[in-house]
Design an enzyme around this catalytic site. Structure first.
Site, mmCIF file in Angstrom:
data_model
loop_
_atom_site.group_PDB
_atom_site.id
_atom_site.type_symbol
_atom_site.label_atom_id
_atom_site.label_comp_id
_atom_site.label_asym_id
_atom_site.label_seq_id
_atom_site.Cartn_x
_atom_site.Cartn_y
_atom_site.Cartn_z
ATOM 1 N N TYR A 1 0.852 -1.194 0.000
ATOM 2 C CA TYR A 1 0.000 0.000 0.000
ATOM 3 C C TYR A 1 0.884 1.239 0.000
ATOM 4 O O TYR A 1 1.768 1.385 0.850
ATOM 5 C CB TYR A 1 -0.904 -0.034 1.230
ATOM 6 C CG TYR A 1 -1.907 1.102 1.347
ATOM 7 C CD1 TYR A 1 -2.225 1.913 0.269
ATOM 8 C CD2 TYR A 1 -2.551 1.366 2.553
ATOM 9 C CE1 TYR A 1 -3.151 2.928 0.379
ATOM 10 C CE2 TYR A 1 -3.488 2.383 2.681
ATOM 11 C CZ TYR A 1 -3.772 3.171 1.588
ATOM 12 O OH TYR A 1 -4.681 4.191 1.700
ATOM 13 N N CYS A 2 0.653 2.124 -0.966
ATOM 14 C CA CYS A 2 1.364 3.403 -1.051
ATOM 15 C C CYS A 2 2.873 3.136 -1.129
ATOM 16 O O CYS A 2 3.324 2.357 -1.950
ATOM 17 C CB CYS A 2 0.983 4.286 0.133
ATOM 18 S SG CYS A 2 1.621 5.974 0.071
#
Length: 583
Positions: A314-315
């Site tokens: 994530y990210c």
């Protein structure tokens, strides 16, 4: 010795160190923004504008036309004539929506402000010869200055506040003053806002049952208890961004992506990052990859042996996982079954408005700010993100809290957002320079183990999720994975922002997404064409992703045990563990 190595070994007796201390002190006053970077941008813009008298004349003419339009509009308003506004706010500008803004003199005040705002946008863009980055910085800075003096921010020029003050005989201002004093006291004491205390980690948030099965200097690895009789044989390893607490993916029950995956028969592991302090200043990108991806993957392989792993990032955690996956593919390590990237950039040539804070001057200044403390504080990161959305996150909040005398009702995502983390000096410097500033991964210069890695080396299926209103990882930038990768890529674009678009549980209202599968070496499919031609599907994107994972998983098996005591990975404390609770 390289310049970066020298930065970690110099002593305060070095004259350069005194310069760094000065910059660190300045950074406290400027919020980490380099004054020199701003000066360079404005000198570039002002110098080129000064050498374009034709452009100056056009701006003067435009100012005169706007003044005449405003005068005509004002005359009609004074005569009580029905008059269409001479300028409309931007689509996302909600400051002047209330009907009271249509009454004199507030109609004149807000129209004059919007006309001035439009004029400054024209004045700061399109000047021949200005460096594009400098143009963006100047335009952004002027926009922030105008937002600061917006008539909506002041009692005498805001009709909504005036009406509330009259109706409540000033009680709203008394409450607002009390709110301000309370916020100042909490800020000085380093305590969260009162509304954020309504949610506690382990009680209200991050409550999916699990155990910490491994811990190292940078992370705890949490394994979640199964809730189904059988599970997919391949476990899921989630690597969140190191700038956030992992429980963005484990909010309240019903809004937890981790809970959803467990309920769908997946064995889920998640990395919970330590909140670093001054003692961690020397931790770099290699340490984060080794301790935050490679080490957890080894543990998962011991707990669930003889099975490949679904990697999820994530990210920035997705960027880190991509680096690790590229190195594994290069070295013939085939332990990953798939790679899922949520709001993740791999090409940083178009990083969105965060690019405003990234150039050589700014990065050097920020390195000095971090050098003094050993880390980048949560206040610096929060300040940068708030600037990107100052209307919503700064000024409208101040109006509600201090002029209207209201308090925002908190919710789980807001409470998580207030629970930020710090970043080690060395890691953040290396990340900004190698990826953001120089784009080394895409340019073929990012070395792991003495050899460069490439996204094109990854040969496992990729599922990439982007969000339409992401100001941190703009979806057009995330979309570039479809061109960089030479494997099957499934790209999904969903409604929402960087966080709210990912936390999009089934049943969430007003959600939709577009999804398309790309085959290896398929001809380039521009982002605009994807958005225009890909059918829109209603609902959450979670089931679509779960179907994709299930199709690439084997036949169901009995759930594995929690941990592997015989291998030295005995279940320890209950989830959410200890690192996530570190202040």
């Amino acid at each position: 010795m390289t310049r970066l190595d020298h930065a970690f070994s110099e002593q305060v007796t070095d004259p350069v160190a005194w310069d760094r201390l000065l910059h660190a002190l300045m950074g406290r006053m400027t919020g980490g923004i380099s004054p020199t970077a701003l000066q360079l941008a404005f000198f570039d813009w002002a110098g080129h504008l000064a050498l374009n008298p034709g452009r100056q004349g056009a701006l003067q003419e435009k100012a005169l036309r706007k003044a005449l339009r405003l005068a005509a509009y004002s005359g009609h308003c004074l005569a009580d004539d029905e008059q269409t506004r001479c300028i409309e706010p931007l689509p996302d500008d909600q400051r002047f929506e209330a009907p009271a803004w249509g009454n004199w003199p507030f109609s004149f005040i807000h129209q004059a402000f919007l006309l001035q705002q439009q004029w400054w946008h024209v004045a700061t863009t399109g000047v021949p010869g200005v460096n594009p980055h400098h143009e963006e910085v100047v335009n952004f800075t002027v926009r922030q200055m105008l937002d600061m003096v917006s008539p909506s921010n002041f009692l005498p020029t805001n009709p909504e506040v005036l009406e509330r003050t009259v109706n409540e005989r000033g009680a709203n201002l008394v409450r607002g003053g009390s709110n301000w004093l309370e916020d100042v006291q909490r800020e000085l004491a380093g305590r969260p806002q009162a509304s954020d205390e309504d949610y506690q980690v382990g009680r209200d948030l991050a409550v999916t049952p699990g155990k910490v099965v491994h811990r190292n200097a940078l992370m705890e690895l949490i394994q979640y208890e199964p809730t189904t009789n059988t599970v997919h044989p391949e476990p899921v390893l989630i690597v969140p961004a190191w700038i956030m607490k992992y429980y963005i993916l484990d909010l309240q029950p019903g809004r937890s992506l981790i809970e959803y995956l467990v309920g769908q028969g997946h064995t889920v592991f998640v990395v919970s990052w330590k909140n670093p302090g001054p003692e961690d200043r020397g931790m770099g990108m290699a340490d984060y990859r080794r301790l935050g991806v490679n080490d957890p993957l080894d543990v998962v392989n011991h707990i669930v042996p003889d099975q490949k792993v679904h990697g999820v990032g994530y990210c920035l955690g997705g960027t880190l996982l991509t680096l690790a996956a590229a190195a594994m593919a290069r070295d013939g390590d085939d332990r990953l079954a798939t790679l899922s990237l949520l709001a993740t950039q791999t090409d940083f040539t178009e990083p969105g408005e965060l690019d405003l804070f990234i150039d050589e001057s700014q990065v050097s200044f920020l390195e000095d700010v971090m050098w003094a403390r050993g880390y980048l504080g949560r206040d610096r990161m929060a300040g940068a993100f708030h600037l990107l959305r100052s209307q919503d996150l700064v000024w409208s909040r101040m109006i509600r809290h201090y002029l209207m005398g209201e308090r925002d009702s908190t919710f789980d995502l807001m409470a998580w957002n207030a629970d930020a983390t710090r970043l080690p000096y060395r890691m953040h410097s290396e990340y900004l320079r190698s990826l953001f500033l120089h784009n080394d991964l895409v340019e073929g210069r990012y070395d792991i183990g003495g050899q460069p890695v490439s996204v094109a080396d990854i040969d496992i299926p990729i599922f990439s999720v982007a969000t339409q209103k992401d100001h941190i990882a703009p979806w057009h930038s995330v979309y570039k994975i479809t061109r960089l990768a030479r494997t099957d890529v499934t790209f999904l674009l969903t409604r929402g922002g960087h966080n709210a678009g990912i936390v999009s549980e089934p049943g969430h209202p007003r959600r939709h997404y577009q999804i398309r599968h790309f085959k290896p070496l398929e001809p380039t499919y521009p982002a605009e064409r994807f958005e225009r031609e890909t059918p829109q599907q209603e609902g959450s994107w979670w089931p679509a992703w779960q179907d994709w994972l299930a199709q690439r998983s084997g036949q169901a098996v009995a759930p594995p045990s929690l941990g592997a005591p015989s291998q030295g990975y005995a279940p320890d404390v209950e989830a959410p563990g200890e690192y996530v609770l570190m202040p």
